[in-house]
Design an enzyme around this catalytic site. Structure first.
Site, PDB file in Angstrom:
ATOM      1  N   GLY A 195      -4.796   2.388  -4.480  1.00 59.94           N
ATOM      2  CA  GLY A 195      -4.263   2.437  -3.125  1.00 59.94           C
ATOM      3  C   GLY A 195      -4.049   3.827  -2.588  1.00 59.94           C
ATOM      4  O   GLY A 195      -4.768   4.775  -2.904  1.00 59.94           O
ATOM      5  N   ILE A 196      -3.015   3.952  -1.739  1.00 52.07           N
ATOM      6  CA  ILE A 196      -2.782   5.233  -1.077  1.00 52.07           C
ATOM      7  C   ILE A 196      -2.310   6.297  -2.058  1.00 52.07           C
ATOM      8  O   ILE A 196      -2.517   7.485  -1.835  1.00 52.07           O
ATOM      9  CB  ILE A 196      -1.789   5.097   0.094  1.00 52.07           C
ATOM     10  N   GLY A 197      -1.695   5.897  -3.161  1.00 56.38           N
ATOM     11  CA  GLY A 197      -1.298   6.869  -4.173  1.00 56.38           C
ATOM     12  C   GLY A 197      -2.497   7.546  -4.792  1.00 56.38           C
ATOM     13  O   GLY A 197      -2.534   8.774  -4.950  1.00 56.38           O
ATOM     14  N   GLY A 201       2.565   5.731  -9.158  1.00 56.44           N
ATOM     15  CA  GLY A 201       1.687   4.661  -8.704  1.00 56.44           C
ATOM     16  C   GLY A 201       0.351   5.175  -8.211  1.00 56.44           C
ATOM     17  O   GLY A 201      -0.195   4.671  -7.231  1.00 56.44           O
ATOM     18  N   TYR A 259      12.463  -7.088  -0.302  1.00 56.99           N
ATOM     19  CA  TYR A 259      11.559  -5.958  -0.080  1.00 56.99           C
ATOM     20  C   TYR A 259      12.092  -5.049   1.023  1.00 56.99           C
ATOM     21  O   TYR A 259      12.134  -3.824   0.873  1.00 56.99           O
ATOM     22  CB  TYR A 259      10.167  -6.483   0.296  1.00 56.99           C
ATOM     23  N   SER A 312       8.432   1.894   4.510  1.00 55.94           N
ATOM     24  CA  SER A 312       7.616   0.897   5.197  1.00 55.94           C
ATOM     25  C   SER A 312       8.249   0.567   6.535  1.00 55.94           C
ATOM     26  O   SER A 312       9.473   0.685   6.707  1.00 55.94           O
ATOM     27  CB  SER A 312       7.530  -0.373   4.341  1.00 55.94           C
ATOM     28  N   ASN A 330      -2.663   5.117  -9.570  1.00 54.17           N
ATOM     29  CA  ASN A 330      -3.901   4.549 -10.102  1.00 54.17           C
ATOM     30  C   ASN A 330      -4.656   3.702  -9.076  1.00 54.17           C
ATOM     31  O   ASN A 330      -5.776   3.270  -9.324  1.00 54.17           O
ATOM     32  CB  ASN A 330      -3.616   3.708 -11.350  1.00 54.17           C
TER      33      ASN A 330
END
Length: 300
Positions: free
Chosen positions: A25-27, A21, A164, A138, A23
């Protein structure tokens, strides 16, 4: 105590890091920081075009490989195509509260992507991992329960947030059991976990169509209180490169772990349930067909 920043990332020349992931945000932010320190960074992304756009913003040795965590065939293909040694695997990709959906293999979308996809990926890559496995959870895990009778929401009415929270609790149980198994096998690999606090990323982008008063309020609060991607990525980077013990969990050190410099943080009682961690591991092996690849160390 020294506050951890990207300046504390050691030289990474000669090391390979895989970030799922990556591409956005935090990644993407974590990948960029590690590439800047000399790492060869593999952006494991569902959309190679978006991955290529992200890679274009980074300096250093960055490559893009397709990985769809919601499809176990894609997970296997990715693992088979990545033959080099891996120093750090960052299980970052995730979905947050989408409408009810199913993976290619029929799993509830959040549980299948956030947990089972990363479970399979980690175990398939583990013979080539020589440093650390970081899994992003999270604070939402604190509301989670593992319903072993209905992991995939086939019997109950689907509720997005509890689904989630279950997947994020599963991330921590996975980390705990992986740490136990690595220790038993005498492996030098460490399993750690992290959470970004309240980070202003696009994780909730699928809710842009929701113009309800509640959603507008949530968006306003998030935009006002959330950390930047750069700050939100620090706990992940801390868990990836700092001298922390296996099984540890990093998050922001500020109020309610919403923001602030990263430190080791606590987890819910459910996340410390060793029996549930072992049971979830067994079920995950059955569902994915992927098993822990390292033999236990024999007593001398």
């Amino acid at each position: 105590m020294t506050t951890f920043t990207t300046a504390q990332i050691p030289a990474m020349t000669g090391r390979t890091v895989v970030v799922t992931g990556a591409n956005s945000g935090i990644g993407r932010t974590a990948a960029r920081a590690l590439a800047a320190r000399g790492a060869r960074v593999v952006l494991a992304v569902r959309d190679p075009a978006k991955g290529g756009a992200a890679a274009a913003t980074m300096t250093g040795d960055v490559v893009v490989r397709r990985l769809d965590l919601a499809d176990l065939a894609s997970v296997r293909a990715f693992a088979e195509g990545l033959t080099e040694p891996i120093d750090v695997l960052i299980n970052n990709a995730g979905l947050m509260m989408p409408p009810l959906g199913r993976t290619a293999d029929g799993f509830e979308l959040q549980f299948g992507t956030n947990h089972l996809g990363h479970f399979a990926l980690t175990n398939l890559l583990l013979p080539r991992i020589r440093g650390r496995v970081v899994t992003v959870s999270s604070t939402g895990h604190r509301a989670g329960t593992i319903d072993f009778d209905d992991l995939n929401w086939e019997r109950r009415p689907y509720r997005a947030f509890p689904a989630y929270a279950q997947s994020k609790l599963a991330n921590l149980l996975f980390t705990a059991e992986l740490h136990r198994r690595l220790t038993e096998a005498g492996s030098p690999v460490r399993a750690t976990a992290a959470h970004p606090g309240l980070a202003a990323t696009n994780l909730l982008g699928h809710l842009d169509h929701d113009r309800s008063l509640l959603h507008r309020l949530q968006t306003a609060v998030t935009n006002r209180l959330a950390q930047s991607d750069e700050d939100g990525a620090l706990p992940t980077l801390y868990a990836a490169v700092a001298d922390v013990p296996g099984g540890s969990y990093a998050g922001p050190g500020g109020f309610l772990e919403g923001r602030g410099a990263p430190k080791l943080v606590g987890r819910s009682k459910a996340a410390r349930d060793d029996g549930a961690a072992r049971r979830l591991w067994t079920v995950s092996e059955e569902l994915t067909g992927v098993t822990f690849p390292l033999p236990a160390q024999r007593a001398r």
